[in-house]
Design a protein around this motif. Sequence first.
Motif, short mmCIF file in Angstrom:
data_model
loop_
_atom_site.label_atom_id
_atom_site.label_comp_id
_atom_site.label_asym_id
_atom_site.label_seq_id
_atom_site.Cartn_x
_atom_site.Cartn_y
_atom_site.Cartn_z
N GLU A 1 0.84 -1.19 0.00
CA GLU A 1 0.00 0.00 0.00
C GLU A 1 0.88 1.24 0.00
O GLU A 1 1.94 1.27 0.63
N PRO A 2 0.46 2.30 -0.71
CA PRO A 2 1.28 3.51 -0.77
C PRO A 2 1.36 4.23 0.57
O PRO A 2 0.42 4.20 1.37
N SER B 1 4.91 8.00 -1.20
CA SER B 1 5.03 7.13 -2.37
C SER B 1 4.60 7.85 -3.64
O SER B 1 3.60 8.59 -3.63
N ARG C 1 3.71 6.14 -6.40
CA ARG C 1 2.53 5.36 -6.79
C ARG C 1 1.46 5.55 -5.72
O ARG C 1 1.74 5.46 -4.52
N ARG C 2 0.24 5.79 -6.14
CA ARG C 2 -0.83 6.06 -5.19
C ARG C 2 -1.81 4.91 -5.04
O ARG C 2 -2.69 4.98 -4.18
N SER C 3 -1.70 3.88 -5.86
CA SER C 3 -2.63 2.75 -5.75
C SER C 3 -1.90 1.53 -5.19
O SER C 3 -0.68 1.38 -5.38
#
Length: 278
Positions: A150-151, A155, A157-159
Motif C-alpha cells: 500500500e502507498p 510514495s 505510486r498512489r494505488s
Amino acid sequence: MSYRMRVPCSYQGGKQRVAAQIADHLLEAAPGSNSRFYDLCCGSAAVSIELVNRGVDPSRIWMLDISSWGAFWSAIGSGKFNMSAFDKFLSELPADKREFKAHMSSLSMLPVGDHEVELYPLLQACSFGGKQIWRNGEHWANACFRDYWEPTATSIRRSPANPMQPSPTELRRRIEALVNGMKGVTCLNMDIMTVLSTPLPCDAVVYVDPPYQNTTRYAYNFDIKSFINRFQEKNDVPLFVSEGSPLNANATMLTFGGAKGGISGIRKGKHQEWLNRF
C-alpha cells in the motif's frame, strides 16, 4: 469470436505485447489457408492465443513446452482442465490480500499433486516479477511471491500493488475463456529437440520463443543456434525465432510500449525484441 482471449497471467518473457506483430509475420508466411502453426517453447502462449483470436482454428495449432505451461496447455487443448479443482484453489485464497504471499508459499512447499495444471496458473499469477515457477520432480522450484503493498504518504505510486496479477476474478474469467476458446490445440509437454526427429508438414509455419541469452534463468535451456541448424537440415518451412538481438539479416525489430526498468527498476532502457526469419 465475441471476446478476445488473453494470456492467463503476467509471465517474464511472455510475448503478449508483441504477439500481434508476430502473428502478422506468421500469417503472411503461411503457404495456404489450412497451414499448420507450430508454437515451440510456447510458455503462456500469447502468440497461439493471438492466432486463434484472429480466426485460426485451434486444431491447426501445435504447441510445445517442457515446463508446467506445456502440461497446462495440453489439458486445455484436450478438454481435461478441471475447472472444479481450479475453483477450489480460488475459493481457498485468503480474504485478506496481505495473507496471499504466505498462503501461496505454503502451497508451493507441498508435493505437486494430481492438480498441477489447475494450481500452476495461481502460483504463476502470484510470482514476484512474473518470474517462472517450475516443477522439479515432485516439488515446485523458484517460487517467490509478491507482498501486498500500500502507498505511503511519500510514495509516487498512489494505488496498492496486489499480490496476484491479475485478480482472482479476472484470472478465472481468462481461464474459462481459454478452456472454451483454445480447446482443440495440440500441446506436447516435452523437450523441443523431439521436433527434430521427423520432418514437419510442408505447409507448416514454425515459431520458437527460446529463453533469451543473458537473461533471468529459466528451468530449461537449449542451444538455439544448434537447434536452427538441425531444424533446417530436416525442414524447408518458414522458421521464426524470437531473440533479444538479431540473429541474421532477415531480422525485424518489434516495437512495443510500456514502462522501462525491469523488475529492479534500474534498467536504463527497454530491452529489444527481434523476430528472426530463417
